[in-house]
Write an enzyme that holds these catalytic residues in place. Sequence first.
Site, PDB file in Angstrom:
ATOM      1  N   HIS A 205      70.534  19.614 -70.401  1.00  0.00           N
ATOM      2  CA  HIS A 205      69.926  18.451 -71.048  1.00  0.00           C
ATOM      3  C   HIS A 205      69.494  18.696 -72.483  1.00  0.00           C
ATOM      4  O   HIS A 205      69.162  17.754 -73.189  1.00  0.00           O
ATOM      5  CB  HIS A 205      68.712  17.964 -70.236  1.00  0.00           C
ATOM      6  CG  HIS A 205      67.502  18.832 -70.416  1.00  0.00           C
ATOM      7  ND1 HIS A 205      67.322  19.986 -69.720  1.00  0.00           N
ATOM      8  CD2 HIS A 205      66.436  18.720 -71.233  1.00  0.00           C
ATOM      9  CE1 HIS A 205      66.182  20.558 -70.087  1.00  0.00           C
ATOM     10  NE2 HIS A 205      65.626  19.820 -71.016  1.00  0.00           N
TER      11      HIS A 205
HETATM   12  C1  UD1 Z   1      62.143  16.310 -73.324  1.00  0.00           C
HETATM   13  C2  UD1 Z   1      61.563  17.490 -74.136  1.00  0.00           C
HETATM   14  C3  UD1 Z   1      62.190  18.790 -73.674  1.00  0.00           C
HETATM   15  C4  UD1 Z   1      62.071  18.951 -72.169  1.00  0.00           C
HETATM   16  C5  UD1 Z   1      62.641  17.720 -71.477  1.00  0.00           C
HETATM   17  C6  UD1 Z   1      62.468  17.812 -69.983  1.00  0.00           C
HETATM   18  C7  UD1 Z   1      60.947  16.917 -76.468  1.00  0.00           C
HETATM   19  C8  UD1 Z   1      61.339  17.026 -77.883  1.00  0.00           C
HETATM   20  N1  UD1 Z   1      61.866  17.352 -75.555  1.00  0.00           N
HETATM   21  O1  UD1 Z   1      63.523  16.230 -73.637  1.00  0.00           O
HETATM   22  O2  UD1 Z   1      61.529  19.868 -74.296  1.00  0.00           O
HETATM   23  O3  UD1 Z   1      62.788  20.108 -71.770  1.00  0.00           O
HETATM   24  O4  UD1 Z   1      61.937  16.564 -71.953  1.00  0.00           O
HETATM   25  O5  UD1 Z   1      63.259  16.859 -69.331  1.00  0.00           O
HETATM   26  O6  UD1 Z   1      59.858  16.469 -76.168  1.00  0.00           O
HETATM   27  N2  UD1 Z   1      65.577   9.012 -71.269  1.00  0.00           N
HETATM   28  C9  UD1 Z   1      65.727   8.119 -70.233  1.00  0.00           C
HETATM   29  N3  UD1 Z   1      64.706   8.000 -69.342  1.00  0.00           N
HETATM   30  C10 UD1 Z   1      63.566   8.683 -69.435  1.00  0.00           C
HETATM   31  C11 UD1 Z   1      63.398   9.580 -70.501  1.00  0.00           C
HETATM   32  C12 UD1 Z   1      64.419   9.731 -71.406  1.00  0.00           C
HETATM   33  O7  UD1 Z   1      66.741   7.480 -70.099  1.00  0.00           O
HETATM   34  O8  UD1 Z   1      62.670   8.510 -68.565  1.00  0.00           O
HETATM   35  C13 UD1 Z   1      66.692   9.199 -72.217  1.00  0.00           C
HETATM   36  C14 UD1 Z   1      66.579   8.344 -73.451  1.00  0.00           C
HETATM   37  O9  UD1 Z   1      67.865   7.997 -73.849  1.00  0.00           O
HETATM   38  C15 UD1 Z   1      65.969   9.306 -74.454  1.00  0.00           C
HETATM   39  C16 UD1 Z   1      66.605  10.619 -74.054  1.00  0.00           C
HETATM   40  O10 UD1 Z   1      66.716  10.566 -72.638  1.00  0.00           O
HETATM   41  O11 UD1 Z   1      66.235   8.967 -75.785  1.00  0.00           O
HETATM   42  C17 UD1 Z   1      65.808  11.822 -74.473  1.00  0.00           C
HETATM   43  O12 UD1 Z   1      64.479  11.724 -73.962  1.00  0.00           O
HETATM   44  P1  UD1 Z   1      63.287  12.502 -74.697  1.00  0.00           P
HETATM   45  O13 UD1 Z   1      62.034  12.321 -73.954  1.00  0.00           O
HETATM   46  O14 UD1 Z   1      63.303  12.217 -76.157  1.00  0.00           O
HETATM   47  O15 UD1 Z   1      63.713  14.008 -74.614  1.00  0.00           O
HETATM   48  P2  UD1 Z   1      64.319  14.856 -73.399  1.00  0.00           P
HETATM   49  O16 UD1 Z   1      65.737  15.133 -73.720  1.00  0.00           O
HETATM   50  O17 UD1 Z   1      63.992  14.302 -72.084  1.00  0.00           O
END
Ligand code: UD1
Length: 355
Positions: A205
């Site tokens: 991820h």
């Molecule tokens: C975040 C953390 C990472 C951690 C990971 C655990 C940061 C910078 N990164 O990364 O350190 O290892 O969480 O999972 O804080 N999305 C959904 N549903 C959700 C959440 C996210 O669809 O409930 C999708 C969205 O398109 C979003 C993307 O995932 O833009 C990334 O989500 P984000 O929370 O920015 O970062 P993670 O990749 O989850």
Amino acid sequence: MKIVSVVGARPQFVKLAPIHKAAVGAGIDHVIVHTGQHYDPMLSDVFFEDLGIGTPHVHLGVGSGSHGVQTGAMLAALDGVFDEHQPDWVLVYGDTNSTVAAALSAVKMHIPVAHLEAGLRSFNRRMPEEHNRVMTDHAADLLLAPTQVAVDHLAAEGLAERTVLVGDVMTDVLFEVRDQVGSAPSVLLEELGLSRGGYYLATIHRAENTDDPARLADIAVALAELDRPVVLLAHPRVVAKAAAHGIQLSQGSLIAHAPLAYPDLISAALSSAGVVTDSGGLQKEAFLLRVPCTTVRTETEWVETVELGWNVLANNAAEITAAVSRPAPAQTDAAPYGDGHAAERVVQVLSARQR
Ligand code: UD1
């Protein structure tokens, strides 16, 4: 005493569980603030339910966005929460945008901040997590380090006086859940027609693996060509990036599957022949369960897993193939991540130092 814990992303909910239990056990007023960084039920609600945390007291509903937009929205919302609750400590967890936002907001309001899982370093300044953890450590008043290696990193940055070695709270929850799931077979076995030890479990991820289409395609092909089925527990980020770039997450040996709840994940890892991941938590969980792990990264913060032979870094398709098929590592009784009682120690340290 009142502690406000700020969490927002999946691994933080896992770390929160033992802290909440220890805080409640010690009669502490423990307020849980969920920033809303993760909002899909399988990335959020199931952890609160399965790990007995209950419901967050405050939910900021921030959601997804660029780093600046997401972190800024948290900052704007947290001032009011801290003002209302006036805690003795704000406790922040790990290395996400929710961590740095809460640390920054609290420090500017002169509220003591403790950073749980302080001192981890990848020394890779391209990683958002590295920015978050370095900034949080330097902002916080108390640094709760999981390992001696983390203590040493903090000392090298001039932060020794604020540091306490408490052990790793993920060990606390992992041991408890491992004992609960026992030897029951993983839900994946029946659903996907797999046999115990007959598959690998994968998660990918991180931005460095998902955001470059060529790299993501290379990883998918490497997994697809492995000698047994590979169940990819696909985070929404990897699903979105793969769809955007026309990369198949189910091909050859590779089977894309929705993320699992925590007990199911532990049971799926336990029944697997090995784990392939870029998650920090899963690398360590694999080690604690004594399941061989291959980490798709150039470095790891959890260096003990590599030094003890249970984790191998693999940074391209050939390295992934070689690492996954390596011979089983030598057994070890080393316990670099503590004894499963880190959360109680955290609560003791916070209580002893309340203002
Ligand atoms: C975040 C953390 C990472 C951690 C990971 C655990 C940061 C910078 N990164 O990364 O350190 O290892 O969480 O999972 O804080 N999305 C959904 N549903 C959700 C959440 C996210 O669809 O409930 C999708 C969205 O398109 C979003 C993307 O995932 O833009 C990334 O989500 P984000 O929370 O920015 O970062 P993670 O990749 O989850």
